[in-house]
Enzyme design. Structure first.
Site, PDB file in Angstrom:
ATOM      1  N   LYS A  64      46.449  39.613  80.331  1.00 56.40           N
ATOM      2  CA  LYS A  64      47.280  38.545  80.919  1.00 56.40           C
ATOM      3  C   LYS A  64      47.312  37.103  80.218  1.00 56.40           C
ATOM      4  CE  LYS A  64      47.314  40.231  85.712  1.00 56.40           C
ATOM      5  NZ  LYS A  64      47.519  39.723  87.250  1.00 56.40           N
ATOM      6  N   ASP A 100      52.967  37.181  90.149  1.00 53.96           N
ATOM      7  CA  ASP A 100      52.052  37.317  91.359  1.00 53.96           C
ATOM      8  C   ASP A 100      52.006  36.469  92.405  1.00 53.96           C
ATOM      9  OD1 ASP A 100      50.645  39.572  89.883  1.00 53.96           O
ATOM     10  OD2 ASP A 100      49.455  38.093  88.748  1.00 53.96           O
TER      11      ASP A 100
END
Ligand code: ATR
Length: 277
Positions: A64, A100
């Site tokens: 990420k 997210d």
């Protein structure tokens, strides 16, 4: 649409299942493939992937952060968090997003629209990467105060500094959180505590929970964690980790396709899928 997931490992990911269902629901034809690469070959693998003509892809652990040098630009949340979970191909090149936190906030707001209001007293447990994303999205959604409790309170303090306008927020240790629980309308568990195989663990006891509070746990294996079982016994309204998982995927799908899928329509089927895994 040519979509996929980059990570290591990715074999057990639920993302292909979710995105294939979303494609069906929205009449979008395409594929969602798994792209697994080890850290040693990551950079060259990604450069090769650029030639594959993908329309977009998700990024999961451990990439990420390391994907960022390969991107042309970042959206606001990815820039603030220094982490990307969604990439879209544009005329300018690959753009990174982080869905997210917003996935979490959307899913809890959709389910309890009247409960996450601007004056709600919110307690977040944990201060890791997931907590940062959720905290940032909560601030963006306009809530006035989010207190943060963590095993290491200094990390909770550091997280509060992400927003210097939230002067009323405070950092707590876990024992203080247990003792002060009755003041909170919404309690959000953002750590991996309680994740299978440690399904008997809960980060704090909810004995002093405010009657009627909303309790959320981002862990989705098991679907009902020890923390949520405790919350249920206290009469709380529950928000499950798989709801966030589904909503952040829906958000990525929206970014890629411009369609507006309904996560609720998939929820029952997704729950059966998770129970069968
Ligand atoms: P992620 O990026 O997945 O959120 P992380 O950055 O490793 O994961 O963060 C883990 C979070 O879980 C932290 O808040 C951590 O607390 P510390 O900051 O004190 O380490 C919390 N955590 C992990 N294991 C824990 C445990 N057994 N009890 C309490 N908190 C725990």
């Amino acid at each position: 649409m040519k979509l996929g997931l980059v990570g290591y490992p990715v074999g057990h990911s639920l993302s292909p299942w979710i995105h294939e269902r979303l494609m069906e629901q929205q009449n979008v034809s395409g594929t969602y493939e798994l792209f697994e690469t080890s850290p040693e070959s990551f950079d060259s693998y990604i450069e090769t992937l650029k030639k594959e003509g993908l329309d977009g892809f998700n990024v999961t652990v451990p990439y990420k952060e390391t994907i960022i040098p390969h991107l042309t630009d970042l959206d606001d949340s990815a820039r603030v968090l220094g982490a990307v979970n969604t990439v879209k191909q544009t005329e300018r090149g690959w753009i990174g997003y982080n869905t997210d936190g917003i996935g979490f906030v959307d899913s809890i707001k959709n389910r309890f629209p009247e409960r996450l209001h601007n004056e709600a007293q919110i307690l977040m447990l944990g201060s890791g990467g997931a907590a940062r994303g959720i905290y940032h999205a909560l601030i963006q959604s306009g809530v006035a105060r989010v207190d943060v409790a963590n095993r290491t309170p200094a990390k909770a303090e550091a997280l509060l500094e992400m927003n210097d306008t939230m002067v009323k927020s405070k950092a707590l240790d876990l024992q203080e959180a247990e003792e002060d629980l009755a003041r909170y309308d919404v309690v959000i568990q953002t750590t991996s505590v309680g994740m299978s195989p440690n399904h008997n663990q809960a980060i704090i006891s909810l004995k002093r929970l405010k009657p009627g509070a909303v309790v959320s746990d981002i862990v989705y294996r098991p679907m009902e964690t020890a923390f949520l079982i405790d919350a249920k016994a206290q009469g709380a309204s529950l928000h499950y980790g798989h709801e966030m998982l589904l909503q952040q995927a829906v958000y990525a799908f929206k970014i890629w396709t411009g369609t507006n899928p309904d996560a609720f329509k998939l929820l029952d089927e997704f729950e059966s899928k998770l129970k069968g895994v």
